[in-house]
Motif scaffolding. Structure first.
Motif, PDB file in Angstrom:
ATOM      1  N   GLY A 108      19.298  37.013 -18.552  1.00 35.74           N
ATOM      2  CA  GLY A 108      18.910  36.834 -17.243  1.00 35.74           C
ATOM      3  C   GLY A 108      17.690  35.785 -17.225  1.00 35.74           C
ATOM      4  N   THR A 109      17.047  35.586 -18.118  1.00 36.93           N
ATOM      5  CA  THR A 109      15.810  34.588 -18.207  1.00 36.93           C
ATOM      6  C   THR A 109      16.168  33.369 -18.846  1.00 36.93           C
ATOM      7  N   VAL A 110      15.797  31.987 -18.323  1.00 40.59           N
ATOM      8  CA  VAL A 110      16.211  31.059 -19.183  1.00 40.59           C
ATOM      9  C   VAL A 110      14.404  30.200 -19.043  1.00 40.59           C
ATOM     10  N   VAL A 111      14.244  30.059 -20.512  1.00 43.30           N
ATOM     11  CA  VAL A 111      13.108  29.626 -20.891  1.00 43.30           C
ATOM     12  C   VAL A 111      13.362  28.505 -22.121  1.00 43.30           C
ATOM     13  N   PRO A 112      12.553  27.875 -22.316  1.00 43.34           N
ATOM     14  CA  PRO A 112      12.482  26.741 -23.387  1.00 43.34           C
ATOM     15  C   PRO A 112      12.230  27.485 -24.726  1.00 43.34           C
ATOM     16  N   VAL A 113      12.907  27.220 -25.701  1.00 47.11           N
ATOM     17  CA  VAL A 113      12.498  27.805 -27.102  1.00 47.11           C
ATOM     18  C   VAL A 113      12.930  29.470 -26.965  1.00 47.11           C
ATOM     19  N   ALA A 114      12.263  30.250 -26.359  1.00 44.90           N
ATOM     20  CA  ALA A 114      12.197  31.839 -26.615  1.00 44.90           C
ATOM     21  C   ALA A 114      11.593  32.405 -25.443  1.00 44.90           C
ATOM     22  N   ALA A 115      12.130  33.811 -25.200  1.00 43.38           N
ATOM     23  CA  ALA A 115      11.293  34.381 -24.105  1.00 43.38           C
ATOM     24  C   ALA A 115      10.320  35.444 -24.813  1.00 43.38           C
ATOM     25  N   ALA A 116      10.690  35.801 -25.916  1.00 43.39           N
ATOM     26  CA  ALA A 116       9.952  36.897 -26.732  1.00 43.39           C
ATOM     27  C   ALA A 116       9.846  36.727 -28.217  1.00 43.39           C
ATOM     28  N   LEU A 117       9.108  37.254 -28.800  1.00 45.94           N
ATOM     29  CA  LEU A 117       9.119  37.734 -30.378  1.00 45.94           C
ATOM     30  C   LEU A 117       9.396  38.921 -30.763  1.00 45.94           C
ATOM     31  N   ARG A 118      10.541  39.190 -31.218  1.00 47.79           N
ATOM     32  CA  ARG A 118      10.776  40.666 -31.858  1.00 47.79           C
ATOM     33  C   ARG A 118      10.164  40.801 -33.165  1.00 47.79           C
ATOM     34  N   ILE A 119       9.375  41.926 -33.222  1.00 41.69           N
ATOM     35  CA  ILE A 119       8.806  42.292 -34.626  1.00 41.69           C
ATOM     36  C   ILE A 119       9.412  43.572 -34.873  1.00 41.69           C
ATOM     37  N   THR A 120       9.852  43.795 -36.364  1.00 44.42           N
ATOM     38  CA  THR A 120      10.475  44.894 -36.645  1.00 44.42           C
ATOM     39  C   THR A 120       9.274  45.452 -37.602  1.00 44.42           C
ATOM     40  N   ALA A 121       8.782  46.340 -37.290  1.00 39.55           N
ATOM     41  CA  ALA A 121       7.777  47.237 -38.277  1.00 39.55           C
ATOM     42  C   ALA A 121       8.231  47.743 -39.688  1.00 39.55           C
ATOM     43  N   ARG A 122       7.643  48.058 -40.425  1.00 37.34           N
ATOM     44  CA  ARG A 122       8.152  48.744 -41.764  1.00 37.34           C
ATOM     45  C   ARG A 122       8.654  50.157 -41.450  1.00 37.34           C
ATOM     46  N   ASP A 123       8.046  50.826 -40.450  1.00 39.05           N
ATOM     47  CA  ASP A 123       8.559  52.104 -40.253  1.00 39.05           C
ATOM     48  C   ASP A 123       9.870  52.172 -39.187  1.00 39.05           C
ATOM     49  N   GLY A 124      10.268  50.972 -38.924  1.00 38.95           N
ATOM     50  CA  GLY A 124      11.433  50.795 -38.234  1.00 38.95           C
ATOM     51  C   GLY A 124      11.309  50.674 -36.759  1.00 38.95           C
TER      52      GLY A 124
END
Length: 173
Positions: A108-124
């Protein structure tokens, strides 16, 4: 991993990067987890008076990975530029506390490039940092059309910071 721990890494990497366009880096918010009344994040201030905020948001299951563009967005797209710069810092430093990171869209969000940075930690745990921006006195029109620091390279200090943190963590374990 708690949101505050991920923000500690993001803040430290930005400080170690010593980008010449950055005038200040501050932490804000009191939430230790995303979705509260006082969203926690890191705010990066620029010479133009504008800023980028990377703040913790509840992860979206429908968020889809977005390919990393070949070029940095122009300064007038501060949020996209901030997310991409944070991604570059993580690529360079390779913090052991994170297993992976990727730019992603938000339904539902239209932005150039990306809306967020998803980080997955070592603990999951998954940390979802949303990127937003605030314009300086001249608004988005007051931002330079082109990168004012095209020769900037992430300094080796970013990697050295990472090595020091790993050594300290190993010594405490």
């Amino acid at each position: 991993m708690q949101l505050s721990q991920a923000l500690d890494v993001i803040e430290a990497l930005h400080r170690a990067a010593e980008h010449p366009d950055v005038t200040d880096i501050t932490r804000y918010g009191r939430d230790t987890a995303p979705g509260g009344q006082s969203p926690a994040g890191v705010r990066i201030w620029y010479r133009s008076g504008s800023s980028t905020m990377l703040w913790g948001e509840v992860p979206h299951r429908e968020a889809a990975p977005v390919p990393l563009p070949g070029e940095m967005p122009p300064p007038k797209l501060r949020a996209a530029r901030g997310l991409m710069f944070a991604h570059h810092l993580l690529d360079f430093a390779q913090p052991d506390v994170f297993k992976s990171w990727e730019l992603c869209s938000q339904p539902g969000t239209v932005v150039p490039v990306a809306a967020a940075l998803r980080i997955t930690a070592r603990d999951g745990d998954v940390i979802y940092l949303r990127g937003t921006s605030a314009c300086g006195p001249g608004g988005a029109g007051g931002e330079p059309e082109e990168d004012q620091y095209p020769d900037y390279h992430i300094p080796e200090g970013v990697r050295e910071w990472h090595l020091k943190v790993n050594a300290l963590s190993a010594g405490r374990a």
